[in-house]
Structure formats: C-alpha cells, structure tokens
Write an enzyme that holds these catalytic residues in place. Structure first.
Site: not given
Ligand code: 2HA
Ligand code: ZN
Length: 311
Positions: A152, A176, A178, A206, A247
């Site tokens: 990414e 980033h 998940h 909050e 995602h």
């Molecule tokens: O695997 O999270 O968005 C890496 C990630 C891709």
């Molecule tokens: Zn990801």
C-alpha cells in the site's frame, strides 16, 4: 578478554592476522551499531510500539495492515551514517508525489507480520528515500533479505502528500489496519462519509471531539491498487481517517499516539454502535438519541467545528 581487546593485543605484537581481525571486528561492530542506532531512535521505537499495539488489539492479523512515517530532516540526517553504502536501485511510482520529493519514510515491509516487527525490526520494515522529483523510491535501510515496502506504499504516499498539505506539515503518520468492528460497520452501512461519521459520532460522544471532521469512506476496491490509493487521497483532503469498505481503516496523525488513538476511538465507537444495534434486534431506533445540536456543542467545547455537511 573481549574480541576487540584480544585483536588489538595481537596487533600490539605486530601480527598481520590481528590486523584482519581488527578490520573484521570494526566491520562487525559497524554492522551491529548500524542496526542499533536506527532502531533505537525515538521515532522508530514509537513506530514499532504502535504496530505491536495494533497486533495486540487484533487489528493486524497475519500480514494485515501497514504503517509509514515521514521522517523529519533531523531524523533523516541522524540516521544517514547508518544507511546502506549502496542503496537499492530506484523504483518508479505509478503516481508521482513531487511535494514529497527528497523525503525519507520509515514503513513496514510487504507481506510482513506486525506480530513479528518488534523481534526483527530491520527484517520487517525499512526506510525508503524518495527521489527529488518524488517519482521513485529506493531502499536505504532495513528490508533485510530482499524485502520491499508495503503493497500500500502508493496509498500511504498519496495520503502523506494530502495530509502534509492540509495540516501545514504537521501530519507524519499513516497507519492502516483491519479493526473488526469498523469493517463490520462498513458492511452494514453505505460506504459514505455521512453514514459512517454520523453512526460513529452518535455512538460515543467523545468522537465529535476526536474527529469533528468525520471519517472518509471508499467503496470496495482491490487492496494495494492505484484506484484505492487515489480514492483514499481524495477522502484524506477532508478527513484524518478513511474507512475502506469490507477491508479496514486508514488513519493519519502528527504522532504515533494520535494515529493509534484515532483508530482506537473509531473502532470502539463502531463496536458500541454494533453492540447497541445487535441488542436491539438490528434497529438503530434507540431510546437515547444524540442530537445534531449536542454534537455541535461537543465539538465546540474543545474549540473545534463539526463538518456540517455530514449532519
Ligand atoms: O496485507 O492490509 O491492504 C496488507 C494489507 C493490504
Ligand atoms: Zn489492508
């Protein structure tokens, strides 16, 4: 007697073999110091801690998620003596970021597990330098054994460019992950800033203080793709956090604490929202409702203004 003492003792006796040992010892010592020096820097320690905490929260399963940090000029200068003598060759970016030309970024490695980062920093992340034109990158530290930056990277750089501009240079971290409740909420609601921001703001008061600009949203897209990178950058013009439907979540911040805290706050609000809906059989018609006026007042109480277009 230590290895170097032993070697200089031999050198003192005029033995050629000892010279080789000293030379070799110096190289070994430089190699050891090179890893230490960069890894011991406060920004690197904070980077690793954020990733380890993300793993501990359950946000970074397997190789899920990635992180990057735009180093200060001082940090880059301090690290330079420890960079590889020969950097990798330049790799072109699909979309150039001239505004970031010449900058150095610490970032996680493609395919690396955040679970493993603290145990082997140079094996699971590294530092890349952007060309002066901002159209290509090369590895200058870390990414041991042929590793390369996160898949990414383009999305991260596109976000760094935008957030650097809109925060007048203050924003430095892109993270980033998940987080499960945020992803679940992105399945339940339309992938729009308004739907997601309102749900989060109203779940926990909050939120209106922490992210009065709301969250951005992008629809389901191919991970690591150019379309995702550009759509995220567009959302990042108005929002410090962007939900990637089905995602995950991308957050930004001036510091690792800010970025991590933003993800933590959003994820907790998403969890509360889902808990309340589930407890109520799926509806969002709760007995207690948070009004727009209260949301405005909450933001105002900390000197911030809510994005009115999301109300
Ligand atoms: O695997 O999270 O968005 C890496 C990630 C891709
Ligand atoms: Zn990801």
């Amino acid at each position: 007697m230590g290895f170097l003492d032993e070697a200089s003792d031999l050198l003192g006796k005029g033995m050629n073999a000892a010279k080789d040992m000293v030379t070799e010892g110096a190289v070994v010592a430089k190699g050891a110091v090179a890893g230490m020096a960069v890894e011991q820097r406060p920004f690197m320690k904070a980077f690793v801690r954020m990733c380890s905490d993300g793993w501990a929260q359950g946000w970074n399963e397997r190789n899920g998620g990635n992180a990057s940090y735009r180093m200060t000029v001082e940090e880059a200068t301090a690290c330079k003596p420890y960079f590889y003598d020969t950097p990798s060759s330049w790799v072109p970016l699909k979309t150039a970021v001239p505004q970031l030309g010449g900058a150095f970024f610490a970032c996680t490695a493609a395919g690396s597990f955040m679970r493993n980062l603290a145990g082997d920093v140079a094996g699971n992340m590294g530092i890349v330098e952007l060309s002066e034109a901002g159209d290509s990158w090369r590895v200058v530290w870390g990414f041991k054994d042929g590793g390369r930056p996160t898949s990414e990277l383009e999305a991260h750089l596109a976000c760094h460019r935008v957030r650097m501009e809109v925060t007048y240079g203050v924003s430095r971290v892109v993270y980033h992950a998940h987080p499960a409740h945020t992803v679940a909420l992105s399945l339940l609601l339309p992938a729009t800033p308004r739907a997601l921001s309102r749900a989060l703001w109203c779940a926990m008061t909050e939120c209106a203080m922490v992210f009065p600009e709301g969250v951005g949203a992008v629809d389901v897209m191919v991970p690591g793709g150019e379309a995702l990178a550009q759509a995220t950058a567009r959302e990042a013009e108005r929002h410090g956090a962007v939900v990637w439907a089905a995602h995950g979540l991308l957050v930004t911040g001036a510091t690792f604490d800010e970025a991590f805290g933003l993800m933590h706050t959003i994820e907790k609000a998403a969890q509360i929202c889902l808990l309340a809906r589930a407890a109520d059989g799926g509806s969002a018609r709760f007995d207690t409702q948070v009004s727009d006026d209260i949301l405005r007042a909450i933001a105002a109480s900390v000197g911030k203004t809510l994005d009115e277009s999301l109300l």
